[in-house]
Design a protein around this motif. Structure first.
Motif: not given
Length: 191
Positions: A23-25, A28-31, A60
């Motif tokens: 979820d960090s990339f 949820h939070q998207m790189d 997602s």
């Protein structure tokens, strides 16, 4: 895709033996820079297939599908998990069991956006048991469109979905295939 595997090793977190938190990339939070590389890779794998629509399921997969669609120069359709007042008219519908949420949803796409003459690439973030992908394939089939295949960011290859779908003749291209994972040892990828 080595860049993706490195990112999973660096920032992914294994919970138990079957949950990978990215979820960090990813979801949820998207790189977006990583998404761009993912989109380029999906284009490389499906170039020349005549894709004119990308289909995903909320929520997602939407970001990944949108960035990928820029490379295919086509629109994205996302299957909704509930009918709203915004969707008027006829819809294709199927039921999908969510591995993550543990529930069953009616998934719908308006008949206005998908039909005969379309060549569809399905994009999703994860493939585990294959229920979401099977539901999206069913929607494509109902519409009379042609399925080019499915682009999956992360496949849990130790779960049955990918093998079952490939055995049915579905082209599934996964960018990172996980052989096994545990909290103790982390993630082991297939070659």
């Amino acid at each position: 895709m080595e860049l993706l595997k490195q990112r999973i090793r660096k920032d992914g977190t294994v919970k138990g033996n079957d949950v990978l938190k990215v979820d960090s990339f990813l979801n949820h939070q998207m790189d977006v820079a990583l998404f761009e590389e993912i989109g380029k890779e999906f284009l490389r794998r499906f170039d020349g297939c005549g894709v004119n629509k990308i289909l995903t399921i909320e929520a997602s997969g939407i970001g990944i599908a949108c960035v990928t669609a820029q490379f295919f120069h086509c629109p994205v359709i996302f299957a909704k998990k509930s009918k709203t007042k915004n969707i008027a008219g006829e819809v294709y519908t199927t039921k999908v069991r969510s591995f993550t949420h543990g529930n069953v949803s009616d998934v719908i796409v308006s008949t206005r956006f998908l039909g005969p003459g379309d060549k569809v690439l399905i994009i999703d973030d994860f493939l585990a048991n294959g229920a979401a992908l099977e539901g999206l394939i069913d929607l494509v089939s109902q519409s009379g469109a042609e399925l080019a295949g499915a682009g999956i960011v992360i496949e849990k290859a130790f779960q049955p979905g990918g093998d079952r779908l490939r055995a049915k003749g579905i082209r599934v291209e996964s960018l990172a295939r996980i052989k096994s994972m545990s909290e103790e040892t982390g993630v082991e990828f297939m070659d």
